[in-house]
Write a protein that holds these residues in place. Sequence first.
Motif, PDB file in Angstrom:
ATOM      1  N   UNK A  19      -1.246   4.056   0.262  1.00 58.00           N
ATOM      2  CA  UNK A  19      -0.165   3.078   0.392  1.00 58.00           C
ATOM      3  C   UNK A  19       0.421   3.078   1.807  1.00 58.00           C
ATOM      4  N   UNK A  20       0.633   4.257   2.360  1.00 58.62           N
ATOM      5  CA  UNK A  20       1.176   4.368   3.724  1.00 58.62           C
ATOM      6  C   UNK A  20       0.239   3.693   4.721  1.00 58.62           C
ATOM      7  N   UNK A  21      -1.049   3.958   4.608  1.00 54.83           N
ATOM      8  CA  UNK A  21      -2.022   3.383   5.540  1.00 54.83           C
ATOM      9  C   UNK A  21      -2.219   1.884   5.316  1.00 54.83           C
ATOM     10  N   UNK A  22      -2.218   1.442   4.074  1.00 49.04           N
ATOM     11  CA  UNK A  22      -2.368   0.013   3.788  1.00 49.04           C
ATOM     12  C   UNK A  22      -1.207  -0.805   4.366  1.00 49.04           C
ATOM     13  N   UNK A  23      -0.032  -0.189   4.400  1.00 48.06           N
ATOM     14  CA  UNK A  23       1.160  -0.872   4.898  1.00 48.06           C
ATOM     15  C   UNK A  23       1.456  -0.560   6.363  1.00 48.06           C
TER      16      UNK A  23
END
Length: 107
Positions: free
Chosen positions: A71-75
């Motif tokens: 989630x951190x990397x996708x955002x």
Amino acid sequence: LIFSTKNRKPYLSDLKLRKLIFQHIKENAEKKDMTDHINGYIDHAHCLLSLGRDQSISKVAQLVKGESSYWINQNNLTTNKFIWQDDYKAVSVSESHLDSTRSYIKN
């Protein structure tokens, strides 16, 4: 459950970002009926979790860490690729120590 960022890099040094990430981890864990309290510092997280009979510590750690880093990397919340350390520490807490553990995690 305690785990840190890869090589203890201070990815979470921005307070606003840290709160956003820990809130996301908490919401994700709530969906899986296993959360109690989550907080941390610039390079690690503390999660007080309640596991169901069919949940193992290793599976829960994989779910929490894997989903949150994805989630951190996708955002694009960090300038570099975000990675949690492979390892984690898990300890059990008796009901008589829940309040003091929550207080420790909160502060």
